[in-house]
Motif scaffolding. Sequence first.
Motif, PDB file in Angstrom:
ATOM      1  N   GLN A  12       0.850  -1.199   0.000  1.00  0.00           N
ATOM      2  CA  GLN A  12       0.000   0.000   0.000  1.00  0.00           C
ATOM      3  C   GLN A  12       0.878   1.239   0.000  1.00  0.00           C
ATOM      4  O   GLN A  12       0.546   2.255   0.601  1.00  0.00           O
ATOM      5  CB  GLN A  12      -0.923  -0.012   1.221  1.00  0.00           C
ATOM      6  CG  GLN A  12      -1.927  -1.171   1.202  1.00  0.00           C
ATOM      7  CD  GLN A  12      -2.841  -1.175   2.396  1.00  0.00           C
ATOM      8  OE1 GLN A  12      -2.421  -0.878   3.517  1.00  0.00           O
ATOM      9  NE2 GLN A  12      -4.107  -1.520   2.186  1.00  0.00           N
ATOM     10  N   TYR A  15       0.131   5.233  -1.610  1.00  0.00           N
ATOM     11  CA  TYR A  15      -0.912   6.089  -1.039  1.00  0.00           C
ATOM     12  C   TYR A  15      -0.653   7.567  -1.350  1.00  0.00           C
ATOM     13  O   TYR A  15      -1.532   8.284  -1.817  1.00  0.00           O
ATOM     14  CB  TYR A  15      -0.992   5.864   0.471  1.00  0.00           C
ATOM     15  CG  TYR A  15      -2.044   6.701   1.158  1.00  0.00           C
ATOM     16  CD1 TYR A  15      -3.328   6.223   1.352  1.00  0.00           C
ATOM     17  CD2 TYR A  15      -1.750   7.999   1.599  1.00  0.00           C
ATOM     18  CE1 TYR A  15      -4.291   6.998   1.980  1.00  0.00           C
ATOM     19  CE2 TYR A  15      -2.705   8.780   2.220  1.00  0.00           C
ATOM     20  CZ  TYR A  15      -3.979   8.278   2.416  1.00  0.00           C
ATOM     21  OH  TYR A  15      -4.934   9.052   3.027  1.00  0.00           O
ATOM     22  N   LEU A  23     -10.025   7.613  -0.320  1.00  0.00           N
ATOM     23  CA  LEU A  23      -8.751   8.079   0.280  1.00  0.00           C
ATOM     24  C   LEU A  23      -8.529   9.550  -0.068  1.00  0.00           C
ATOM     25  O   LEU A  23      -7.937  10.296   0.685  1.00  0.00           O
ATOM     26  CB  LEU A  23      -7.603   7.215  -0.224  1.00  0.00           C
ATOM     27  CG  LEU A  23      -7.743   5.714   0.102  1.00  0.00           C
ATOM     28  CD1 LEU A  23      -6.546   4.942  -0.412  1.00  0.00           C
ATOM     29  CD2 LEU A  23      -7.911   5.488   1.603  1.00  0.00           C
ATOM     30  N   GLU A  52      -1.068   0.131   7.975  1.00  0.00           N
ATOM     31  CA  GLU A  52      -0.886   0.225   6.524  1.00  0.00           C
ATOM     32  C   GLU A  52       0.337  -0.546   6.066  1.00  0.00           C
ATOM     33  O   GLU A  52       1.286  -0.707   6.819  1.00  0.00           O
ATOM     34  CB  GLU A  52      -0.800   1.695   6.083  1.00  0.00           C
ATOM     35  CG  GLU A  52       0.020   2.600   6.995  1.00  0.00           C
ATOM     36  CD  GLU A  52      -0.091   4.088   6.629  1.00  0.00           C
ATOM     37  OE1 GLU A  52       0.001   4.401   5.444  1.00  0.00           O
ATOM     38  OE2 GLU A  52      -0.239   4.908   7.556  1.00  0.00           O
ATOM     39  N   MET A  71      -0.629   7.052   5.087  1.00  0.00           N
ATOM     40  CA  MET A  71      -1.971   7.485   5.483  1.00  0.00           C
ATOM     41  C   MET A  71      -1.964   8.113   6.871  1.00  0.00           C
ATOM     42  O   MET A  71      -2.788   8.972   7.181  1.00  0.00           O
ATOM     43  CB  MET A  71      -2.941   6.306   5.445  1.00  0.00           C
ATOM     44  CG  MET A  71      -4.386   6.723   5.717  1.00  0.00           C
ATOM     45  SD  MET A  71      -5.533   5.347   5.736  1.00  0.00           S
ATOM     46  CE  MET A  71      -5.021   4.497   7.199  1.00  0.00           C
TER      47      MET A  71
END
Lengths: 182, 352
Positions: free
Chosen positions: B119, B122, B281, B303, B309
């Motif tokens: 991830q 982001y 998001l 995450e 994030m």
Amino acid sequence: METRVLIAGFGGQGILFFGKYIAYIGMEKEQQVSWLPSYGPEMRGGTAQCSVILSDTAIGSPVIPEADILVAMNLPSFLAFESRVKPGGTMFYDSYLITQAHRRGDLTYRGLPATKMAEENGLKGLTNMVMAGAALSVLPGVDEEVITAAMKKTIPERKKEMFESNMRAVMLGLAYPADGGQ
Amino acid sequence: MSEKVLIKGNEAIAEAAIAAGCRHFFGYPITPQNELAAHMSRRMPKVDGVFLQAESEVAAINMIYGASAAGVRCMTSSSSPGISLKAEGLSYLAGCDLPAVVVNVQRGGPGLGSIQPSQADYFQATRGGGHGDYHILVLAPNSVQEMYSHTIKAFDLADRYRMTVMILTDGFLGQMMEPVVINNEQLTTNSEKPWAVTQGKGKNIINSLFLKPDALEKSNLDRYAKYQKVEESEPLHEGYLLDDAEIVVASYGASSRIARNAIDEARGRGIKAGLLRPVTLWPFPKKAFAKAAEKARAFVSVEMSMGQMIEDVELAIRCRRPVLLCSRVGGVAPEPAQILASILEADKEKAI
């Protein structure tokens, strides 16, 4: 109630197909299911594993840190995953390929010579489904109707001539005595 | 008519695009998104659509630019390194206010990284990805069913706001199979696009070049007025055991599934933990976080990145509560036990 099934072996042994069949078994039983492959650059010869969860409620993580049912299709998988079975869980393995001493006292070991059984019955290449049949014996609520309906969904239309042989392999594994006939 | 099928997340996105009236797909192979393009290559000819494997990711995103300017619904997909190559195109799409749906099935990075789930894109997604002042709308599904429903939603949002909508997912969700209810009929249709180059009596010109500073400033201000509407109307989140939560776990996509298991375990130990999962998001669900901060003593951001994030969480709650990071990177997913340990750590924070 949640049942976590981890299937491991070489790429090319039909690990992912095995997992897909178990997932369809869950769907036939109106359960929630998840099917997660380990995917690598290798298609054949490398390691392959598949995590399948069958649950009566919504499934959180599709990852299986500890399995209720483990199926080892080769020695490296047996050695790598023996420690990842929940205490009280069941470990299925192909005893024709794996002659490893059991290292835990809190598991039920279920060895069956699946490769040999498949070959002797004209089902070469269907060792995976013989093992699947054995694994079905510890899943609750699996009857012949579910077994047949799930197989119909698992086999794609263009390969439907494979239905009968896959069913025979499953029934062979299912009928194998839990104590190995001893 | 609808039916329940067992398919991979990547395939669900492809099916959803077809159900949303997308008949133009341009892509270039990369793992772990390959099943998406492969599925499109089989399905598009059957619905009189276009599947085109471009010579590169850059070519594919520019084909999107052309198709969108011509007023059709179109989609491209890739994985992390391929999305970096598309970044220039994303900026041009924004500069021309063109709708598009772009899928990023994230893998480990930076560089070529790995093919395992991650991830770590982001920042790239939520800050737009390319140069200039702009945003893209980012949806983060966490199940195969949502891969389907969010993709359909993405086409409607893209048309409504004339902007790129990204499905930001990862190798886990792309590769995993779950039962999905899919519809065999078209669920939504292309909107009227009087601005398209193929429409109108006069000439419709689509262009992102404004040499006069005041003209470019006006175009930016108009676009940001639109973004403000998006920020007011479109933030989405999902709460799990959130109402009385003293420890709020923030997590999206695949890692939110794992976090859910850890929250169940924490509840079993008498800790009031809950999940606040951003579904969009960008726009980030800031109000939901501000509200959760009224009761929460601490937050944990879970995450599969080095902590991206977490910055949005801290901003959303104006740093009024401590926010701990629980992360795994490089293609590894956190285990519930690690998340539980972070929840226990957060639980040591004093009551307000």
